[in-house]
Design a protein around this motif. Structure first.
Motif, mmCIF file in Angstrom:
data_model
loop_
_atom_site.group_PDB
_atom_site.id
_atom_site.type_symbol
_atom_site.label_atom_id
_atom_site.label_comp_id
_atom_site.label_asym_id
_atom_site.label_seq_id
_atom_site.Cartn_x
_atom_site.Cartn_y
_atom_site.Cartn_z
ATOM 1 N N SER A 17 -0.811 5.234 16.430
ATOM 2 C CA SER A 17 0.382 5.610 15.673
ATOM 3 C C SER A 17 0.979 6.904 16.214
ATOM 4 C CB SER A 17 0.039 5.815 14.194
ATOM 5 O OG SER A 17 -0.440 4.624 13.609
ATOM 6 N N ARG A 19 4.466 9.643 14.998
ATOM 7 C CA ARG A 19 5.622 9.876 14.138
ATOM 8 C C ARG A 19 6.612 10.738 14.894
ATOM 9 N NH1 ARG A 19 6.494 12.798 8.254
ATOM 10 N NH2 ARG A 19 6.184 14.697 9.473
ATOM 11 N N ALA A 49 15.823 1.304 14.837
ATOM 12 C CA ALA A 49 15.928 1.396 13.381
ATOM 13 C C ALA A 49 17.108 2.279 13.040
ATOM 14 C CB ALA A 49 14.647 1.959 12.769
ATOM 15 N N THR A 58 18.313 0.456 5.175
ATOM 16 C CA THR A 58 17.678 0.598 6.480
ATOM 17 C C THR A 58 17.852 -0.671 7.293
ATOM 18 O OG1 THR A 58 15.547 -0.119 5.591
ATOM 19 C CG2 THR A 58 15.937 2.257 5.721
ATOM 20 N N TYR A 60 15.969 -2.616 10.876
ATOM 21 C CA TYR A 60 14.931 -2.628 11.905
ATOM 22 C C TYR A 60 15.171 -3.809 12.841
ATOM 23 C CZ TYR A 60 12.407 0.422 8.664
ATOM 24 O OH TYR A 60 12.041 1.457 7.830
ATOM 25 N N LYS A 65 9.654 -4.697 12.942
ATOM 26 C CA LYS A 65 9.532 -4.876 11.490
ATOM 27 C C LYS A 65 8.064 -4.972 11.091
ATOM 28 C CE LYS A 65 13.962 -7.137 10.564
ATOM 29 N NZ LYS A 65 14.642 -8.415 10.201
ATOM 30 N N ARG A 67 5.948 -2.653 11.349
ATOM 31 C CA ARG A 67 5.161 -1.657 12.092
ATOM 32 C C ARG A 67 5.813 -0.280 12.056
ATOM 33 N NH1 ARG A 67 4.562 -2.091 17.458
ATOM 34 N NH2 ARG A 67 6.540 -3.199 17.800
ATOM 35 N N THR A 69 8.650 2.545 10.405
ATOM 36 C CA THR A 69 9.356 2.909 9.185
ATOM 37 C C THR A 69 10.262 4.103 9.470
ATOM 38 O OG1 THR A 69 7.497 2.194 7.813
ATOM 39 C CG2 THR A 69 9.145 3.625 6.779
ATOM 40 N N SER A 71 12.771 6.982 7.885
ATOM 41 C CA SER A 71 13.002 7.690 6.624
ATOM 42 C C SER A 71 13.752 8.979 6.936
ATOM 43 C CB SER A 71 11.678 7.992 5.917
ATOM 44 O OG SER A 71 10.862 8.836 6.720
ATOM 45 N N GLN A 82 8.198 6.572 11.742
ATOM 46 C CA GLN A 82 6.757 6.364 11.751
ATOM 47 C C GLN A 82 6.468 5.071 12.489
ATOM 48 O OE1 GLN A 82 4.150 8.323 10.465
ATOM 49 N NE2 GLN A 82 2.854 6.829 11.546
ATOM 50 N N ASN A 84 3.541 2.566 13.762
ATOM 51 C CA ASN A 84 2.148 2.133 13.644
ATOM 52 C C ASN A 84 1.917 0.890 14.491
ATOM 53 O OD1 ASN A 84 1.722 4.186 11.698
ATOM 54 N ND2 ASN A 84 2.309 2.810 10.034
#
Length: 126
Positions: A17, A19, A49, A58, A60, A65, A67, A69, A71, A82, A84
């Protein structure tokens, strides 16, 4: 004029992961729709995104999608991505982008984004 500074890229193994963060300055952040795009070597830039100026909507791309995010924190003038379960095919330079809008909508169309960051490299090893 809007300045965008990305951070958080790096080298990670598949399944890991990261960020990404993008800090904006120069304009009231809540008037900006934000997006993340990426460009791999030899390929065209593609949307990853996007998020509306109030965070209520939002977008994606299909391949991320579930995996990734997106924000935002309007109090910190920052948008996040984020990531992942990273895959080698996620390897690319990731760019943060912004567009001024009075509407609460979201778009993945890179032609609608006026301001761009310098990019941050994400490398996923297999």
């Amino acid at each position: 004029q809007v300045q965008l500074i990305e951070s958080g890229g790096g080298l990670v193994q598949a399944g890991g992961s990261l960020r990404l963060s993008c800090v904006a300055s120069g304009r009231t952040f809540s008037t900006l729709g934000m997006g993340w795009f990426r460009q791999a070597p030899g390929k065209e830039r593609e949307s990853v995104a996007a998020i509306s100026r109030n965070g209520g909507s939002t977008y994606y791309r299909d391949s991320v999608k579930g995996r990734f995010t997106i924000s935002r924190d309007n109090a910190k003038n920052t948008v996040y991505l984020q990531m992942n379960s990273l895959k080698p095919e996620d390897t690319a330079v990731y760019y943060c982008a912004a567009r001024f809008t009075l509407r609460v909508d979201v778009t993945a169309n890179n032609n609608e984004y006026v301001y761009w960051g310098q990019g941050t490299q994400v490398t996923v090893s297999s």
